[in-house]
Design a protein around this motif. Structure first.
Motif, PDB file in Angstrom:
ATOM      1  N   LEU A   1      43.970  44.678  26.173  1.00  0.00           N
ATOM      2  CA  LEU A   1      44.206  45.940  26.388  1.00  0.00           C
ATOM      3  C   LEU A   1      43.724  46.950  25.278  1.00  0.00           C
ATOM      4  O   LEU A   1      43.449  47.826  25.589  1.00  0.00           O
ATOM      5  N   GLN A   2      43.661  46.403  23.992  1.00  0.00           N
ATOM      6  CA  GLN A   2      42.715  47.119  23.005  1.00  0.00           C
ATOM      7  C   GLN A   2      41.484  47.395  23.281  1.00  0.00           C
ATOM      8  O   GLN A   2      40.810  48.404  23.267  1.00  0.00           O
ATOM      9  N   ALA A   3      40.718  46.405  23.894  1.00  0.00           N
ATOM     10  CA  ALA A   3      39.245  46.347  23.922  1.00  0.00           C
ATOM     11  C   ALA A   3      39.135  47.389  25.292  1.00  0.00           C
ATOM     12  O   ALA A   3      38.244  48.383  25.308  1.00  0.00           O
ATOM     13  N   ILE A   4      39.943  47.173  26.173  1.00  0.00           N
ATOM     14  CA  ILE A   4      39.840  48.230  27.406  1.00  0.00           C
ATOM     15  C   ILE A   4      40.266  49.744  26.992  1.00  0.00           C
ATOM     16  O   ILE A   4      39.389  50.530  27.418  1.00  0.00           O
TER      17      ILE A   4
ATOM     18  N   PRO B   1      41.435  50.494  38.437  1.00  0.00           N
ATOM     19  CA  PRO B   1      41.070  49.148  38.354  1.00  0.00           C
ATOM     20  C   PRO B   1      40.089  48.391  37.229  1.00  0.00           C
ATOM     21  O   PRO B   1      39.129  49.266  37.171  1.00  0.00           O
ATOM     22  N   ILE B   2      40.512  47.613  36.742  1.00  0.00           N
ATOM     23  CA  ILE B   2      39.706  46.969  35.581  1.00  0.00           C
ATOM     24  C   ILE B   2      39.295  45.567  36.213  1.00  0.00           C
ATOM     25  O   ILE B   2      40.125  44.674  36.548  1.00  0.00           O
ATOM     26  N   ASP B   3      38.079  45.389  36.031  1.00  0.00           N
ATOM     27  CA  ASP B   3      37.530  43.592  36.421  1.00  0.00           C
ATOM     28  C   ASP B   3      37.174  43.099  34.881  1.00  0.00           C
ATOM     29  O   ASP B   3      36.338  43.557  34.485  1.00  0.00           O
ATOM     30  N   LEU B   4      37.538  42.002  34.766  1.00  0.00           N
ATOM     31  CA  LEU B   4      37.130  41.219  33.784  1.00  0.00           C
ATOM     32  C   LEU B   4      36.338  39.968  34.410  1.00  0.00           C
ATOM     33  O   LEU B   4      36.612  39.134  34.900  1.00  0.00           O
TER      34      LEU B   4
ATOM     35  N   GLU C   1      41.255  40.320  37.527  1.00  0.00           N
ATOM     36  CA  GLU C   1      41.641  41.647  37.964  1.00  0.00           C
ATOM     37  C   GLU C   1      42.959  42.513  37.562  1.00  0.00           C
ATOM     38  O   GLU C   1      43.960  41.577  37.698  1.00  0.00           O
ATOM     39  N   LEU C   2      42.752  43.480  37.068  1.00  0.00           N
ATOM     40  CA  LEU C   2      43.998  44.317  36.513  1.00  0.00           C
ATOM     41  C   LEU C   2      43.990  45.673  36.767  1.00  0.00           C
ATOM     42  O   LEU C   2      42.947  46.078  37.487  1.00  0.00           O
ATOM     43  N   GLN C   3      44.900  46.299  36.836  1.00  0.00           N
ATOM     44  CA  GLN C   3      44.915  47.742  37.042  1.00  0.00           C
ATOM     45  C   GLN C   3      45.628  48.527  35.940  1.00  0.00           C
ATOM     46  O   GLN C   3      46.982  48.315  35.755  1.00  0.00           O
ATOM     47  N   LEU C   4      45.166  49.153  35.116  1.00  0.00           N
ATOM     48  CA  LEU C   4      45.864  49.772  34.003  1.00  0.00           C
ATOM     49  C   LEU C   4      46.010  51.247  34.156  1.00  0.00           C
ATOM     50  O   LEU C   4      45.012  52.085  34.541  1.00  0.00           O
ATOM     51  N   LYS C   5      47.333  51.929  34.419  1.00  0.00           N
ATOM     52  CA  LYS C   5      47.626  53.070  34.840  1.00  0.00           C
ATOM     53  C   LYS C   5      46.651  53.611  35.885  1.00  0.00           C
ATOM     54  O   LYS C   5      45.980  54.676  36.035  1.00  0.00           O
TER      55      LYS C   5
ATOM     56  N   VAL D   1      51.404  47.101  41.261  1.00  0.00           N
ATOM     57  CA  VAL D   1      50.227  46.627  40.426  1.00  0.00           C
ATOM     58  C   VAL D   1      50.806  46.215  39.156  1.00  0.00           C
ATOM     59  O   VAL D   1      50.222  44.917  38.654  1.00  0.00           O
ATOM     60  N   ALA D   2      51.703  46.601  38.459  1.00  0.00           N
ATOM     61  CA  ALA D   2      52.235  46.152  37.467  1.00  0.00           C
ATOM     62  C   ALA D   2      52.911  44.816  37.531  1.00  0.00           C
ATOM     63  O   ALA D   2      52.672  43.865  36.444  1.00  0.00           O
ATOM     64  N   THR D   3      53.401  44.633  38.447  1.00  0.00           N
ATOM     65  CA  THR D   3      54.110  43.358  38.746  1.00  0.00           C
ATOM     66  C   THR D   3      52.893  42.184  38.782  1.00  0.00           C
ATOM     67  O   THR D   3      52.976  41.188  38.182  1.00  0.00           O
ATOM     68  N   ASP D   4      51.929  42.383  39.429  1.00  0.00           N
ATOM     69  CA  ASP D   4      50.757  41.690  39.771  1.00  0.00           C
ATOM     70  C   ASP D   4      50.157  41.285  38.555  1.00  0.00           C
ATOM     71  O   ASP D   4      49.915  40.067  38.007  1.00  0.00           O
ATOM     72  N   ASP D   5      49.798  42.407  37.654  1.00  0.00           N
ATOM     73  CA  ASP D   5      49.197  42.125  36.351  1.00  0.00           C
ATOM     74  C   ASP D   5      49.863  41.573  35.296  1.00  0.00           C
ATOM     75  O   ASP D   5      49.433  40.748  34.869  1.00  0.00           O
TER      76      ASP D   5
END
Length: 601
Positions: free
Chosen positions: A226-229, A300-303, A293-297, A141-145
């Motif tokens: 990242l700060q907003a999330i 899943p986070i959708d923007l 689409e991101l994944q933090l830790k 996931v880190a690689t994709d993000d």
């Protein structure tokens, strides 16, 4: 603490030092795709007999062979991580022997490096290829993000956890996190960006791509995201005006302004967001919508991205959909115990229509999702038509409405009835056709959930009639209307008692003698709540259940005021009364309830 597993002979296994440890590393091509035991033998970490022993134990008790080998003491966690990495084609890197150039370190922010536990150590600018050290071979996931956030191709390498931590401490110390102000200063001094100053809209496609690819632009945008999330913002706004460029977060329903960047980077920011969302960067005349689409830790986070052309450039709004931040449980939406008991009875009815009403952003979708989550089981078929699909939930068949290709709510609903559903969610009733098919679905034995935009529960009846729905249809299918609002919770860390003035009480139509000795609270403001006095939000609910007398009043086309009085007589607690109870319990403030609720007639 795990006990040592017995070996075949019955004795506890001592940590193995018998396996050979060669000095040379095998080429990763010889290890990719092989079975884990074979990889470890090839790497010289194990002997064949040890693998066979672990396989025998695996047959008896199941479980991953890697964990069994670690428990036997034959390999370490680090050996296992290296083997899994080699199996997936990742090469090892010894960060203690790499001197990383400052320009490579500058490609990532402190927050990004520590969030994704990744350290860049080499960059091929011609191929736009960034070599990245990680200590978790499963962290795809880190690689994709990071590919999305940085705009580079990523080549992952495996490093030992202690080495990676040392590199993070050395190059990205958490105490020295970049600030938005610092990055804006860096942007102002950037020569590549400065050449676009004063260019206005006269920028060709090649220059736009160059703008979107500038490292200071990427760093600022990534830090803002990242700060907003992290601060649980629901929306991020990038707004161009004639002489300035604003960046704002919406947290707990209120917009907060950040330090504004230079006006001339507006196009750079909007172009970068378009690249990340796979939108057309050349199109600046029409609105565009997309998603990142991101994944933090592992969350899943959708923007959701909305780009709107304005007089002074493109306004961009990102809606942050953080699944870890949404409470998809009826016990957590904020209903009072008696309201919750009534609502639970309603959602378990075999058929009928249940309407949730309130303005945009009042939490209607979350409440309905929580209801569907409670009803979700293998025996029940649930179909949803939404615009857009906010959260994907296992077990629900969800459809995205697309009016541009003719896939409207009404058309979705017609198809739904041929899909053998038990429960249907219609994102919103916007027209008579959708209302009529929702009624038809209910009359044929389905439970239908939907939403409307009205000020309170009784007003929903008038709204349905305005759309053209006949009173006899409303009374035949409608079971209840639930109105809701969101108010901010007082911060627990700076909650303070106070005595409101008579004027403040008047705003809620309260007299001092009604209040008596009740204590009121507010938040003074502290570091925890960033001096706002609030932290989190609470739902206020008004549940109007249709009784026989109410159905008769609807048939007579009674006014909203008459319906409201009848509902209150039947025990409906209004939004304002629910708000007052929350004030008396010290959960929210007088100002919040005045702002979000209306005085009953």
């Amino acid at each position: 603490m795990n006990e040592s597993l017995p070996t075949k002979s019955g004795a506890a296994a001592a940590p193995a030092k018998s396996a050979p440890r060669p000095g040379k590393t095998l080429p990763v091509e010889q290890l990719r795709g092989r079975q884990l035991g074979r990889v470890l033998i090839k790497m010289g970490k194990l002997r064949r007999q040890q693998v066979e022993e672990a396989l025998d134990i695996q047959k008896e008790r199941r479980g991953p062979i890697g964990a069994i080998l670690v428990e036997l003491g034959y390999i370490t966690e680090e050996d296992l991580a290296l083997a899994i990495a080699a199996q997936s084609g990742m090469e090892p890197v010894d960060l203690t022997k790499v001197d990383i150039p400052a320009e490579v370190i500058s490609l990532m922010t402190v927050q990004m490096a520590n969030t994704y536990r990744a350290v860049p150590f080499e960059f091929d600018s011609d191929r736009k290829l960034l070599s990245l050290a990680m200590d978790n071979p499963d962290n795809f996931v880190a690689t994709d993000d990071l590919t999305t956030l940085l705009g580079f191709r990523i080549k992952p390498f495996i490093a030992s956890t202690p080495d990676l931590q040392k590199a993070l401490n050395r190059y990205y110390p958490e105490g020295e996190q970049e600030s938005i102000t610092g990055l804006i200063d860096e942007l102002s001094d950037d020569e590549d960006l400065a050449k676009f100053k004063g260019r206005g809209e006269s920028i060709d496609l090649a220059d736009l791509r160059e703008l979107a690819d500038l490292n200071p632009v990427k760093k600022l945008l990534n830090l803002v995201l990242l700060q907003a999330i992290k601060e649980k913002a629901s929306d991020i706004h990038f707004e161009p005006f004639e002489d300035e460029y604003k960046m704002r977060y919406r947290i707990d329903g209120v917009l907060y302004e950040m330090v504004p960047p230079p006006r001339y980077i507006a196009m750079a920011i909007s172009s970068r967001i378009k690249v990340m969302a796979n939108l057309d960067i050349a199109e600046r005349r029409l609105p565009q919508d997309g998603r990142i689409e991101l994944q933090l830790k592992r969350v899943p986070i959708d923007l959701r991205v909305s780009v709107l052309p304005t007089m002074f450039g493109e306004s961009v709004v990102l809606r942050v959909l953080d699944r870890s931040n949404v409470q998809l449980s009826l016990d957590k939406v904020g209903m009072r115990a008696d309201d919750l008991a009534v609502f639970r009875q309603l959602i378990h009815k075999p058929n009928g229509v249940i309407i949730n009403t309130g303005p945009t952003g009042s939490g209607k979708t979350t409440t309905l999702y929580a209801a569907l989550q409670e009803l979700n089981s293998p025996e029940v078929k649930i179909l949803t038509a939404e615009d857009p699909v906010e959260y994907d939930i296992d077990g629900l068949v969800q459809t995205q409405v697309r009016a541009d290709v003719g896939l409207t709510f009404a058309r979705c609903l017609r198809s739904f009835l041929r899909q053998d559903p038990d429960i249907i969610l219609v994102g919103e009733i916007r027209d008579l056709e959708t209302a009529q098919i929702s009624v038809q679905a209910s009359l044929t034995g389905h439970l239908v959930f939907t939403t409307l935009h009205t000020n309170d529960a009784p007003s929903a009846i008038a709204r349905l009639m305005d759309l053209g729905l006949e009173p006899f249809l409303i009374t035949a299918v409608l079971e209840a209307v639930v109105a809701q609002r969101l108010v901010r919770r007082i911060c627990k860390h700076c909650k303070t008692e106070y005595r409101p003035t008579d004027q403040q009480l008047m705003e809620l139509s309260l007299r001092p003698e009604e209040v008596g000795d009740r204590v009121f609270h507010y938040g003074k403001g502290c570091d925890y709540c960033k001096n706002t006095g609030y932290s989190g939000r609470l739902g206020l609910f008004e549940t109007m259940v249709l009784t026989e007398p109410m159905r008769e009043l609807i048939m007579e086309r009674a006014s909203t005021g008459v319906l409201r009085r009848e509902a209150i007589k039947n025990g409906m607690r209004t939004l304002r009364e629910t708000g007052l109870l929350a004030i008396y319990e010290g959960i929210t403030t007088l100002d919040e309830v005045v702002k979000e609720t209306i005085v009953e007639e």
